[in-house]
Design an enzyme around this catalytic site. Structure first.
Site, PDB file in Angstrom:
ATOM      1  N   ARG A 152     -18.191  -3.194  17.855  1.00 19.41           N
ATOM      2  CA  ARG A 152     -17.436  -4.433  17.565  1.00 19.41           C
ATOM      3  C   ARG A 152     -16.134  -4.475  18.351  1.00 19.41           C
ATOM      4  O   ARG A 152     -15.290  -3.582  18.234  1.00 19.41           O
ATOM      5  CB  ARG A 152     -17.158  -4.531  16.061  1.00 19.41           C
ATOM      6  CG  ARG A 152     -16.522  -5.870  15.648  1.00 19.41           C
ATOM      7  CD  ARG A 152     -16.495  -6.043  14.131  1.00 19.41           C
ATOM      8  NE  ARG A 152     -17.801  -5.823  13.580  1.00 19.41           N
ATOM      9  CZ  ARG A 152     -18.090  -4.913  12.637  1.00 19.41           C
ATOM     10  NH1 ARG A 152     -17.135  -4.182  12.127  1.00 19.41           N
ATOM     11  NH2 ARG A 152     -19.317  -4.763  12.208  1.00 19.41           N
ATOM     12  N   CYS A 191     -19.601  -6.334   3.401  1.00 22.92           N
ATOM     13  CA  CYS A 191     -18.899  -5.120   3.785  1.00 22.92           C
ATOM     14  C   CYS A 191     -17.589  -5.081   3.003  1.00 22.92           C
ATOM     15  O   CYS A 191     -16.975  -6.130   2.775  1.00 22.92           O
ATOM     16  CB  CYS A 191     -18.610  -5.165   5.288  1.00 22.92           C
ATOM     17  SG  CYS A 191     -17.654  -3.760   5.865  1.00 22.92           S
ATOM     18  N   CYS A 232     -16.506  -9.385   5.230  1.00 20.38           N
ATOM     19  CA  CYS A 232     -15.861  -8.072   5.069  1.00 20.38           C
ATOM     20  C   CYS A 232     -14.572  -8.236   4.278  1.00 20.38           C
ATOM     21  O   CYS A 232     -13.640  -8.900   4.735  1.00 20.38           O
ATOM     22  CB  CYS A 232     -15.485  -7.481   6.426  1.00 20.38           C
ATOM     23  SG  CYS A 232     -16.821  -7.458   7.601  1.00 20.38           S
ATOM     24  N   CYS A 250     -19.530   1.769   8.657  1.00 22.18           N
ATOM     25  CA  CYS A 250     -18.836   1.077   9.735  1.00 22.18           C
ATOM     26  C   CYS A 250     -17.578   1.910   9.983  1.00 22.18           C
ATOM     27  O   CYS A 250     -16.712   1.999   9.116  1.00 22.18           O
ATOM     28  CB  CYS A 250     -18.478  -0.338   9.283  1.00 22.18           C
ATOM     29  SG  CYS A 250     -17.366  -1.181  10.416  1.00 22.18           S
ATOM     30  N   CYS A 282       0.835  -1.210   0.000  1.00 23.31           N
ATOM     31  CA  CYS A 282       0.000   0.000   0.000  1.00 23.31           C
ATOM     32  C   CYS A 282       0.870   1.260   0.000  1.00 23.31           C
ATOM     33  O   CYS A 282       1.891   1.329   0.680  1.00 23.31           O
ATOM     34  CB  CYS A 282      -0.921  -0.010   1.219  1.00 23.31           C
ATOM     35  SG  CYS A 282      -2.051   1.386   1.255  1.00 23.31           S
ATOM     36  N   CYS A 311       0.336   4.693   7.086  1.00 18.84           N
ATOM     37  CA  CYS A 311      -0.343   4.481   8.380  1.00 18.84           C
ATOM     38  C   CYS A 311       0.618   3.698   9.292  1.00 18.84           C
ATOM     39  O   CYS A 311       1.003   2.561   8.972  1.00 18.84           O
ATOM     40  CB  CYS A 311      -1.629   3.707   8.169  1.00 18.84           C
ATOM     41  SG  CYS A 311      -2.647   4.431   6.846  1.00 18.84           S
ATOM     42  N   CYS A 363       0.313  -0.060  10.347  1.00 19.94           N
ATOM     43  CA  CYS A 363      -0.153  -1.064   9.366  1.00 19.94           C
ATOM     44  C   CYS A 363       0.976  -1.859   8.711  1.00 19.94           C
ATOM     45  O   CYS A 363       1.899  -1.299   8.102  1.00 19.94           O
ATOM     46  CB  CYS A 363      -0.985  -0.383   8.295  1.00 19.94           C
ATOM     47  SG  CYS A 363      -1.755  -1.565   7.164  1.00 19.94           S
TER      48      CYS A 363
HETATM   49  N1  SAM Z   1      -6.829   0.457   3.162  1.00 17.33           N
HETATM   50  C1  SAM Z   1      -8.102   0.614   3.735  1.00 17.33           C
HETATM   51  C2  SAM Z   1      -8.154   1.701   4.781  1.00 17.33           C
HETATM   52  O1  SAM Z   1      -7.124   2.141   5.218  1.00 17.33           O
HETATM   53  O2  SAM Z   1      -9.269   2.095   5.142  1.00 17.33           O
HETATM   54  C3  SAM Z   1      -8.674  -0.681   4.331  1.00 17.33           C
HETATM   55  C4  SAM Z   1      -7.798  -1.617   5.131  1.00 17.33           C
HETATM   56  S1  SAM Z   1      -7.162  -0.983   6.670  1.00 17.33           S
HETATM   57  C5  SAM Z   1      -6.059  -2.282   7.079  1.00 17.33           C
HETATM   58  C6  SAM Z   1      -8.520  -1.078   7.789  1.00 17.33           C
HETATM   59  C7  SAM Z   1      -8.340  -0.743   9.240  1.00 17.33           C
HETATM   60  O3  SAM Z   1      -7.654  -1.799   9.912  1.00 17.33           O
HETATM   61  C8  SAM Z   1      -7.540   0.482   9.629  1.00 17.33           C
HETATM   62  O4  SAM Z   1      -8.235   1.676   9.489  1.00 17.33           O
HETATM   63  C9  SAM Z   1      -7.236   0.192  11.102  1.00 17.33           C
HETATM   64  O5  SAM Z   1      -8.287   0.664  11.917  1.00 17.33           O
HETATM   65  C10 SAM Z   1      -7.201  -1.334  11.162  1.00 17.33           C
HETATM   66  N2  SAM Z   1      -5.835  -1.832  11.425  1.00 17.33           N
HETATM   67  C11 SAM Z   1      -4.846  -1.973  10.515  1.00 17.33           C
HETATM   68  N3  SAM Z   1      -3.725  -2.441  11.090  1.00 17.33           N
HETATM   69  C12 SAM Z   1      -3.996  -2.596  12.410  1.00 17.33           C
HETATM   70  C13 SAM Z   1      -3.234  -3.040  13.529  1.00 17.33           C
HETATM   71  N4  SAM Z   1      -1.959  -3.386  13.409  1.00 17.33           N
HETATM   72  N5  SAM Z   1      -3.826  -3.097  14.733  1.00 17.33           N
HETATM   73  C14 SAM Z   1      -5.129  -2.739  14.857  1.00 17.33           C
HETATM   74  N6  SAM Z   1      -5.907  -2.293  13.836  1.00 17.33           N
HETATM   75  C15 SAM Z   1      -5.346  -2.217  12.627  1.00 17.33           C
HETATM   76 FE1  SF4 Z   2      -2.888   1.200   3.365  1.00 18.09          FE
HETATM   77 FE2  SF4 Z   2      -2.837  -0.016   5.740  1.00 18.09          FE
HETATM   78 FE3  SF4 Z   2      -3.199   2.619   5.602  1.00 18.09          FE
HETATM   79 FE4  SF4 Z   2      -5.184   0.980   4.760  1.00 18.09          FE
HETATM   80  S1  SF4 Z   2      -4.405   1.163   6.852  1.00 18.09           S
HETATM   81  S2  SF4 Z   2      -4.403   2.827   3.728  1.00 18.09           S
HETATM   82  S3  SF4 Z   2      -3.933  -0.718   3.935  1.00 18.09           S
HETATM   83  S4  SF4 Z   2      -1.341   1.489   4.957  1.00 18.09           S
END
Ligand code: SAM
Ligand code: SF4
Ligand code: DTB
Length: 334
Positions: A256, A124, A91, A184, A47, A51, A54
Site C-alpha cells: 500500500r 480492518c 480501516c 497488515c 494517546c 511515538c 505521531c
Molecule cells: N495506536 C495504534 C498503533 O500505534 O498501532 C494505531 C494508530 S497509529 C496512528 C497507526 C500507524 O500510523 C503508525 O504505526 C504509523 O505507521 C502511522 N503514522 C502515524 N503518524 C504518522 C505520520 N505522521 N506520518 C506517517 N505515518 C504515520
Molecule cells: Fe499512540 Fe500514535 Fe503511537 Fe499509535 S502511533 S500508539 S496513536 S502515539
C-alpha cells in the site's frame, strides 16, 4: 528474504530494480487492480505513547485534541459513505496503547465492528497492543485484517518510541496471526533512519509466518509539534525503490502506497504503482492528516487504466509457510 539479498536488490541501478519488481508483480497480480481502503479515526488524540512521528500522542502540542470514542451511528454513516465512493476496506484507527477484554471501550469497539462487517466491506482495525483473547474477540466480531506496523528496524525503534518495544509489536502480530486475522504491517520512511534500517524492517516483515496480507509503506507526514516536525521529505525515488523491494520480498502481499501521497506528483505515484504498489488509502483524510481528494484519485486511476479491487470479506488470512516455525521467535522473527 535476508538482508544481504535485499541490500543487493536495492542498490542496483534504478531501472534494473524496477524491471525485476514489475516482472514479479505481473506474475502474481494478473489483474490491474488497486485496493481502495478508507481510514477513519474512531478515537482521536490523547494517546499515552510517545511515538515521535505521531500527532495523537498526548505528549506533544500538535494541536490535535483528545476526543472520546465515536458513536456507532456516526461510524456507520462514514462507513456507508466510504462504500458509496467505491471503497472496499474500512480501516478504523484508535489512539490507544492497546485494548483489554472486559473494558467498556473494547465492548464498544466490538459492537462497531459487528455492524460495519454487515456492510460487506473488509473490516480492518488498528487499536494498538492486543492479547490472545482480544484478538480472538475481534476476529469473531468480524474483523478481517489487523493493522499493526513495526515502523522501522528493530535497532532504530527505541530512537522513535520509548513507551513500548519492538518485541511488544511482534507479540501483538503473533496474536493476530494465531486468531486467524490477516496481518497488515508496514512502516514509515523518513523518520531519520538510513537505508539499512529500511531494509531491515522489510527483512523482518518478509519473514512473518504466515506472511502479511498487506504492507503499508508510509512516508512521514511531519506533524507540527512532534519531535520529527522538521524532518526532510522522502524522495519519490526512495519510495519507489522501497515499494519495488517490498514487492520482490513479499510477492503476494498488497503493497500500500500509504501516508504522504499529498507530497507525491501523479507521475511519481504512477511510478510506484508500476513498481508494485496495488493499494492506497482513499478518502480526503488519513487519521488526522490530509490525503488526496477522492475525485483526484479516481481521475488518476482512470488515466492509468487501473481498476478498483472488489471487496472480499471471505478473504482468509494467508496460509502459514510449511517449513517455518509457528511459535514466536526472538526479536526480529514472528
Ligand atoms: N495506536 C495504534 C498503533 O500505534 O498501532 C494505531 C494508530 S497509529 C496512528 C497507526 C500507524 O500510523 C503508525 O504505526 C504509523 O505507521 C502511522 N503514522 C502515524 N503518524 C504518522 C505520520 N505522521 N506520518 C506517517 N505515518 C504515520
Ligand atoms: Fe499512540 Fe500514535 Fe503511537 Fe499509535 S502511533 S500508539 S496513536 S502515539
Ligand atoms: C498505516 O500504515 N497508515 C495509516 C494506517 N496504517 C492507520 C495511518 C497514517 C497516519 C498518517 C498521519 C495522520 O493521519 O495523523
Amino acid at each position: 528474504m535476508l538482508y544481504d539479498e535485499l541490500h543487493r536488490l536495492y542498490h542496483q541501478p534504478f531501472f534494473d530494480l524496477i524491471q525485476q519488481s514489475r516482472a514479479i508483480h505481473e506474475e502474481h497480480w494478473s489483474e490491474n487492480s488497486v485496493q481502495l481502503c478508507t481510514l477513519l479515526s474512531i478515537k482521536t488524540g490523547g494517546c499515552s505513547e510517545d511515538c515521535s512521528y505521531c500527532a495523537q500522542s498526548a505528549r506533544y502540542n500538535s494541536g490535535v485534541d483528545a476526543e472520546r470514542l465515536m458513536e456507532k451511528c456516526q461510524v456507520m454513516e462514514r462507513a456507508r459513505a466510504a462504500k458509496e465512493t467505491g471503497s472496499t476496506r474500512f480501516c478504523m484507527g484508535a489512539a490507544w496503547r492497546g485494548v483489554r477484554a472486559g473494558t467498556k471501550r473494547f465492548d464498544d469497539v466490538l459492537e462497531i465492528v459487528r455492524d460495519v462487517a454487515e456492510l460487506d466491506m473488509e473490516v480492518c482495525v488498528t487499536l494498538g497492543e492486543l492479547g490472545e483473547v482480544e484478538a480472538k474477540a475481534l476476529k469473531e466480531a468480524g474483523v478481517t485484517a489487523y493493522n499493526h506496523n513495526i515502523d522501522t528496524s528493530p535497532e532504530n525503534y527505541p530512537n522513535i518510541v520509548t513507551t513500548h518495544t519492538f518485541d511488544d509489536r511482534l507479540r501483538t502480530i503473533r496474536h493476530v496471526q494465531d486468531a486467524g486475522m490477516s496481518v497488515c504491517c508496514g512502516g514509515i520512511l523518513g523518520l531519520g533512519e538510513n537505508t539499512e534500517d529500511r531494509l531491515k524492517m522489510i527483512e523482518v516483515i518478509s519473514e512473518f509466518n504466515p506472511p502479511p496480507e498487506s504492507i503499508p509503506i508510509n512516508s512521514l507526514m511531519p506533524m507540527p509539534g512532534t519531535p520529527l516536525e522538521g524532518k526532510d521529505p522522502v524522495t519519490a525515488f526512495d519510495v519507489a525503490r522501497m515499494i519495488a523491494v517490498t514487492r520482490i520480498a513479499v510477492p503476494k502481499a498488497r503493497v500500500r502506497l500509504s501516508a504522504g501521497r499529498t507530497q507525491l506528483s501523479d507521475e511519481a505515484q504512477a511510478l510506484c504503482f508500476f513498481a508494485g504498489a496495488n493499494s492506497i488509502f482513499y478518502g480526503d483524510k488519513l487519521l488526522t492528516a490530509d490525503n488526496p481528494a477522492v475525485a483526484h484519485d479516481l481521475g488518476l486511476l482512470e488515466q492509468l487504466g487501473l481498476e478498483a479491487k472488489k471487496s472480499d470479506r471471505s478473504q482468509q488470512a494467508p496460509d502459514p509457510l510449511p517449513e517455518r516455525p509457528l511459535s514466536p521467535e526472538p526479536a526480529g522473527k514472528v
